[in-house]
Enzyme design. Structure first.
Site, PDB file in Angstrom:
ATOM      1  N   ASP A 284       0.879   3.890  -3.194  1.00 22.19           N
ATOM      2  CA  ASP A 284       0.508   5.293  -3.005  1.00 22.19           C
ATOM      3  C   ASP A 284       1.497   6.214  -3.712  1.00 22.19           C
ATOM      4  O   ASP A 284       1.114   7.192  -4.365  1.00 22.19           O
ATOM      5  CB  ASP A 284       0.454   5.590  -1.506  1.00 22.19           C
ATOM      6  CG  ASP A 284       0.170   7.053  -1.204  1.00 22.19           C
ATOM      7  OD1 ASP A 284      -0.969   7.491  -1.449  1.00 22.19           O
ATOM      8  OD2 ASP A 284       1.086   7.756  -0.736  1.00 22.19           O
TER       9      ASP A 284
ATOM     10  N   GLU B 166      -4.272   0.449  -3.820  1.00 20.69           N
ATOM     11  CA  GLU B 166      -2.886   0.921  -3.808  1.00 20.69           C
ATOM     12  C   GLU B 166      -1.919  -0.262  -3.770  1.00 20.69           C
ATOM     13  O   GLU B 166      -0.870  -0.231  -4.440  1.00 20.69           O
ATOM     14  CB  GLU B 166      -2.660   1.823  -2.600  1.00 20.69           C
ATOM     15  CG  GLU B 166      -3.337   3.175  -2.721  1.00 20.69           C
ATOM     16  CD  GLU B 166      -3.081   4.082  -1.538  1.00 20.69           C
ATOM     17  OE1 GLU B 166      -3.090   5.306  -1.731  1.00 20.69           O
ATOM     18  OE2 GLU B 166      -2.888   3.572  -0.414  1.00 20.69           O
TER      19      GLU B 166
ATOM     20  N   ASP C 102      -7.107   0.926   0.230  1.00 19.92           N
ATOM     21  CA  ASP C 102      -5.758   0.419   0.531  1.00 19.92           C
ATOM     22  C   ASP C 102      -5.388  -0.751  -0.375  1.00 19.92           C
ATOM     23  O   ASP C 102      -4.240  -0.859  -0.829  1.00 19.92           O
ATOM     24  CB  ASP C 102      -5.678  -0.032   1.993  1.00 19.92           C
ATOM     25  CG  ASP C 102      -5.764   1.134   2.972  1.00 19.92           C
ATOM     26  OD1 ASP C 102      -5.641   2.290   2.534  1.00 19.92           O
ATOM     27  OD2 ASP C 102      -5.965   0.868   4.171  1.00 19.92           O
TER      28      ASP C 102
ATOM     29  N   GLU D  91       0.839  -1.201   0.000  1.00 20.25           N
ATOM     30  CA  GLU D  91       0.000   0.000   0.000  1.00 20.25           C
ATOM     31  C   GLU D  91       0.876   1.255   0.000  1.00 20.25           C
ATOM     32  O   GLU D  91       0.626   2.214  -0.741  1.00 20.25           O
ATOM     33  CB  GLU D  91      -0.902  -0.027   1.228  1.00 20.25           C
ATOM     34  CG  GLU D  91      -1.711   1.232   1.453  1.00 20.25           C
ATOM     35  CD  GLU D  91      -2.219   1.313   2.878  1.00 20.25           C
ATOM     36  OE1 GLU D  91      -2.559   2.423   3.308  1.00 20.25           O
ATOM     37  OE2 GLU D  91      -2.263   0.274   3.564  1.00 20.25           O
TER      38      GLU D  91
END
Length: 233
Positions: free
Chosen positions: A49, A121, A118, A45
């Site tokens: 991002d 990502e 999440d 995650e």
């Protein structure tokens, strides 16, 4: 779970299918099955991002060649926010393929916005680690371009935190805006976060949410709707 079926939805075939499984594994599953925390999707995650920010930022930079940094930052924040990520995740039906602990499953984890966001990502990171930047760029732009288009048309979501910041900066000042976590309640798999906003040390609106990001947005929204921001000006 059927990772091969999800590969078809992603339109990407993994060389190492274990990367996809990790991207779909929530921390609650690891705890329940006594697996090391490193086997959940939290590290992926983090990486996803960063790639999402870079890819969407580059797309906006290219398409808006006369826009300043402030506008580009605002638009990117809209496209990569939790709500947008969750919308992409729901379109991919990612919730159906998640590895969740029993408690998380029973409290609606498969549809929880923060968990879906999440996981998206994490999937982005898994595609990169399994291939290269070009493949992950193609995947991100295919899935997020409709949101980019809406953002450019001014038809995407309201980013209350950005609205508050822009209003308070109109007179040329640079106020110190902070979001303070008051408390969190509930078990690990079903937490609620409570936040209030501070402007130059003055308490503004408060908000809650199932993630810190959601709580901060709601605190900013309350600051706008309840007149706190207007009173500061």
């Amino acid at each position: 779970m059927n990772e091969q079926e999800f590969e078809e939805i992603l339109q990407y075939q993994y060389h190492d299918i274990r990367l996809l499984k990790r991207a779909l594994t929530h921390s609650s599953w690891c705890k329940e099955h006594h697996r090391p925390p490193m086997e959940c999707n939290e590290r992926l995650e983090f990486l996803g991002d960063a790639f999402l920010d870079a890819i969407i930022g580059t797309e906006l930079f290219t398409r808006l060649d006369h826009s300043n940094e402030g506008k580009l930052t605002k638009l990117r924040a809209l496209v990569v926010c939790e709500k947008a990520l969750a919308e992409v995740g729901r379109k991919l039906n990612i919730g159906e393929y998640l590895y969740l602990g029993h408690g998380e499953e029973m409290t609606g984890g498969r549809t929880r916005e923060s968990i879906i966001a999440d996981a998206v990502e994490a999937v982005i990171a898994s595609v990169f680690l399994d291939s290269d930047y070009e493949h992950v760029r193609d995947f991100v732009l295919r899935e997020f371009r409709p949101l980019v288009d809406l953002a450019l048309e001014g038809k995407l979501y309201s980013d209350y935190k950005t609205q508050v910041q822009e209003i308070l900066q109109k007179n040329g000042t640079e106020p110190e805006i902070r979001y303070v976590l008051d408390r969190e309640t509930g078990p690990d798999h079903d937490k609620t976060f409570y936040v209030h906003m501070l402007c130059n040390g003055q308490k503004m609106g408060s908000g809650s949410g199932k993630s810190k990001k959601e709580a901060e947005q709601n605190a900013a929204k309350a600051s706008l709707e309840e007149g706190y921001v207007e009173n500061v000006l």
